[in-house]
Enzyme design. Sequence first.
Site, PDB file in Angstrom:
ATOM      1  N   ASP A 271       0.825  -1.208   0.000  1.00 25.30           N
ATOM      2  CA  ASP A 271       0.000   0.000   0.000  1.00 25.30           C
ATOM      3  C   ASP A 271       0.861   1.261   0.000  1.00 25.30           C
ATOM      4  OD1 ASP A 271       0.924  -0.276   2.650  1.00 25.30           O
ATOM      5  OD2 ASP A 271      -0.991  -1.028   3.360  1.00 25.30           O
TER       6      ASP A 271
ATOM      7  N   ASN B 282      -7.221  -3.239  14.293  1.00 26.32           N
ATOM      8  CA  ASN B 282      -8.603  -3.560  13.905  1.00 26.32           C
ATOM      9  C   ASN B 282      -8.662  -4.784  12.983  1.00 26.32           C
ATOM     10  OD1 ASN B 282      -7.574  -2.565  11.541  1.00 26.32           O
ATOM     11  ND2 ASN B 282      -9.033  -0.888  11.302  1.00 26.32           N
TER      12      ASN B 282
ATOM     13  N   HIS C  89      -6.965  -5.172  10.149  1.00 21.31           N
ATOM     14  CA  HIS C  89      -6.752  -4.956   8.716  1.00 21.31           C
ATOM     15  C   HIS C  89      -5.447  -5.618   8.255  1.00 21.31           C
ATOM     16  CE1 HIS C  89      -4.484  -0.808   9.206  1.00 21.31           C
ATOM     17  NE2 HIS C  89      -3.654  -1.817   9.347  1.00 21.31           N
TER      18      HIS C  89
ATOM     19  N   GLU D 157      -9.638  -2.387   5.265  1.00 23.53           N
ATOM     20  CA  GLU D 157     -10.227  -2.058   6.556  1.00 23.53           C
ATOM     21  C   GLU D 157     -11.502  -2.875   6.801  1.00 23.53           C
ATOM     22  OE1 GLU D 157      -8.382  -0.466   8.411  1.00 23.53           O
ATOM     23  OE2 GLU D 157      -7.761   1.516   7.702  1.00 23.53           O
TER      24      GLU D 157
HETATM   25  P1  PGA Z   1       2.374  -1.530  12.496  1.00 27.13           P
HETATM   26  O1  PGA Z   1       1.199  -1.581  11.422  1.00 27.13           O
HETATM   27  O2  PGA Z   1       3.367  -2.548  12.073  1.00 27.13           O
HETATM   28  O3  PGA Z   1       2.900  -0.136  12.423  1.00 27.13           O
HETATM   29  O4  PGA Z   1       1.754  -1.843  13.818  1.00 27.13           O
HETATM   30  C1  PGA Z   1       0.721  -2.803  11.000  1.00 27.13           C
HETATM   31  C2  PGA Z   1      -0.485  -2.604  10.126  1.00 27.13           C
HETATM   32  O5  PGA Z   1      -1.233  -1.632  10.330  1.00 27.13           O
HETATM   33  O6  PGA Z   1      -0.692  -3.415   9.217  1.00 27.13           O
END
Ligand code: PGA
Length: 247
Positions: free
Chosen positions: A67, A136, A138, A143
């Site tokens: 992304d 959450n 994702h 999302e």
């Molecule tokens: P993070 O993000 O490694 O910064 O916790 C992971 C994600 O949101 O996929």
Amino acid sequence: MHVRVVENYTCLGEKAAEIVAAALRANPRLTLGLPTGGTPEGMYEALARRFQAGECDFSQLTAFNLDEYVGLESAHPQSYSFYMEKHFYSRVNVDRQKVFLPSWSGGDCVAFCRSYDALIASKGGIDLQILGIGINGHIGFNEPGPILHRDTHLIDLAPETLKANSRFFPPGAEVPRQAITMGMGTIMGAKEILLLASGSAKSRALAEALDGFIRTTLPASILQLHPSCTVLADKEAGVLLKGGFVP
Ligand code: PGA
């Protein structure tokens, strides 16, 4: 699905790097799918160390990022292009012609997203997709919601994602509200998947992702349907799992 719980964040990065290095040794022309965020930084650090020690050659690697934010230039310090340069690409011998991010800078967004999926398909698909997981649930920026997208698409980031990601931005700075992300089909099309999770904030989402139910409200739960998915968690993230402990 294989679940491994390791002692701490350092072990997580080392183990993930070991898995990537082994895949690269088996196939120097590997196509990787890559995440950003706090979780994979240790893996990139460990891979850079392996490169400096002469243990890894990334020259034939192809890589696609999961992304990218909408509205940040590649040179912006919080863009994922910048992140990849800083943490990985500037430290190893990748061929810049073979590494890609979904950096959409205007024009026909649907056509742009289609072309990203087409480019992945033209390279024979992703061999090994590395993922983080959001609090959450994702994966990429897919999302939670009533539906999930199959293909690469434009997404409005969830409030909890905006809050979590604000830690990477200077105080008071606006966090981009939209991103381009690979879709669930793009991710699930990978031959192998490695999901990384670190820290107690991820423990609930991770446990629910593996509990036998598939929900669009917890996108990572779809990984339970993948034929070759490994979950690597540190002790804090894995505290609610019943998986084995690997020191
Ligand atoms: P993070 O993000 O490694 O910064 O916790 C992971 C994600 O949101 O996929």
